[in-house]
Design a protein around this motif. Structure first.
Motif, mmCIF file in Angstrom:
data_model
loop_
_atom_site.group_PDB
_atom_site.id
_atom_site.type_symbol
_atom_site.label_atom_id
_atom_site.label_comp_id
_atom_site.label_asym_id
_atom_site.label_seq_id
_atom_site.Cartn_x
_atom_site.Cartn_y
_atom_site.Cartn_z
ATOM 1 N N LYS A 283 -113.425 -37.847 -10.414
ATOM 2 C CA LYS A 283 -112.695 -36.607 -10.638
ATOM 3 C C LYS A 283 -112.188 -36.037 -9.323
ATOM 4 O O LYS A 283 -112.922 -35.964 -8.337
ATOM 5 C CB LYS A 283 -113.614 -35.608 -11.349
ATOM 6 C CG LYS A 283 -112.904 -34.531 -12.126
ATOM 7 C CD LYS A 283 -113.893 -33.722 -12.937
ATOM 8 C CE LYS A 283 -114.546 -34.549 -14.022
ATOM 9 N NZ LYS A 283 -115.469 -33.761 -14.873
ATOM 10 N N THR B 251 -106.383 -35.512 -20.541
ATOM 11 C CA THR B 251 -106.984 -36.545 -19.700
ATOM 12 C C THR B 251 -108.453 -36.218 -19.495
ATOM 13 O O THR B 251 -108.872 -35.057 -19.599
ATOM 14 C CB THR B 251 -106.300 -36.662 -18.330
ATOM 15 O OG1 THR B 251 -106.337 -35.379 -17.681
ATOM 16 C CG2 THR B 251 -104.862 -37.121 -18.476
ATOM 17 N N TYR B 252 -109.209 -37.252 -19.204
ATOM 18 C CA TYR B 252 -110.642 -37.077 -19.000
ATOM 19 C C TYR B 252 -111.101 -38.085 -17.957
ATOM 20 O O TYR B 252 -110.635 -39.240 -17.965
ATOM 21 C CB TYR B 252 -111.382 -37.289 -20.319
ATOM 22 C CG TYR B 252 -112.866 -37.025 -20.243
ATOM 23 C CD1 TYR B 252 -113.782 -38.067 -20.312
ATOM 24 C CD2 TYR B 252 -113.352 -35.734 -20.110
ATOM 25 C CE1 TYR B 252 -115.137 -37.834 -20.239
ATOM 26 C CE2 TYR B 252 -114.712 -35.491 -20.036
ATOM 27 C CZ TYR B 252 -115.594 -36.542 -20.100
ATOM 28 O OH TYR B 252 -116.941 -36.297 -20.025
ATOM 29 N N TYR B 253 -111.996 -37.660 -17.062
ATOM 30 C CA TYR B 253 -112.412 -38.517 -15.964
ATOM 31 C C TYR B 253 -113.928 -38.540 -15.824
ATOM 32 O O TYR B 253 -114.616 -37.560 -16.115
ATOM 33 C CB TYR B 253 -111.818 -38.011 -14.651
ATOM 34 C CG TYR B 253 -110.313 -37.999 -14.628
ATOM 35 C CD1 TYR B 253 -109.598 -36.852 -14.957
ATOM 36 C CD2 TYR B 253 -109.593 -39.144 -14.289
ATOM 37 C CE1 TYR B 253 -108.222 -36.836 -14.956
ATOM 38 C CE2 TYR B 253 -108.201 -39.143 -14.275
ATOM 39 C CZ TYR B 253 -107.525 -37.984 -14.607
ATOM 40 O OH TYR B 253 -106.156 -37.984 -14.603
ATOM 41 N N GLY C 60 -111.546 -43.282 -16.586
ATOM 42 C CA GLY C 60 -110.666 -42.197 -16.999
ATOM 43 C C GLY C 60 -109.898 -42.573 -18.242
ATOM 44 O O GLY C 60 -109.798 -43.751 -18.579
ATOM 45 N N SER C 61 -109.345 -41.566 -18.928
ATOM 46 C CA SER C 61 -108.616 -41.842 -20.151
ATOM 47 C C SER C 61 -107.539 -40.799 -20.378
ATOM 48 O O SER C 61 -107.547 -39.721 -19.756
ATOM 49 C CB SER C 61 -109.571 -41.890 -21.347
ATOM 50 O OG SER C 61 -110.218 -40.633 -21.509
ATOM 51 N N THR D 127 -106.051 -40.222 -10.833
ATOM 52 C CA THR D 127 -105.181 -39.571 -11.812
ATOM 53 C C THR D 127 -104.626 -40.615 -12.760
ATOM 54 O O THR D 127 -104.095 -41.643 -12.323
ATOM 55 C CB THR D 127 -104.020 -38.843 -11.125
ATOM 56 O OG1 THR D 127 -104.547 -37.889 -10.193
ATOM 57 C CG2 THR D 127 -103.165 -38.117 -12.155
#
Length: 125
Positions: free
Chosen positions: A65, A58-60, A49-50, A69
């Motif tokens: 997902k 945010t991106y997972y 994640g980022s 978090t």
């Protein structure tokens, strides 16, 4: 000297939770996108994640997902990964990463400039 120091790893039963933290120093925290990667034994390091520089994006990875978090605290120069509903396949060494060039949330390790040394997460089934 840039340092990323992870903490919070450990042993947990499947279905449990862990909270990983990464403290950044030697760098302007607002100027880097931050991310988490992991590496299981015998496997390549993979994206988890980022979060963008501002924290707004945010991106997972699909595999985490809805369960993980990521967040960041600018006052403490810290990025946190809250991991819930852990599975045995989440086991691995978790690495914190910083990307100076990304204006969004990173999707892979191609642009990573700095790595932490990692923290071990073990999920027992």
């Amino acid at each position: 000297q840039v340092q990323l120091v992870e903490s919070g790893g450990g042993l947990v039963q499947a279905g449990g939770s862990l909270r990983l933290s990464c403290v950044a120093s030697g760098i302007t925290f607002r100027s880097v996108a931050m991310g988490w990667f992991r590496q299981a034994p015998g496997k390549e390091r993979e994206f988890v994640g980022s979060i963008s520089r501002s924290g707004a994006i945010t991106y997972y990875a699909d595999s985490v997902k809805g369960r993980f978090t990521i967040s960041r605290d600018f006052g403490k120069s810290t990025v946190t990964l809250q991991m819930n509903s852990l599975l045995a396949e989440d086991t691995g060494i978790y690495y914190c990463a910083a990307d100076r060039g990304s204006t969004q949330a990173m999707h892979n390790m191609a642009g990573v400039d700095y790595w932490g040394k990692g923290t071990q997460v073990t999920v027992s089934s």
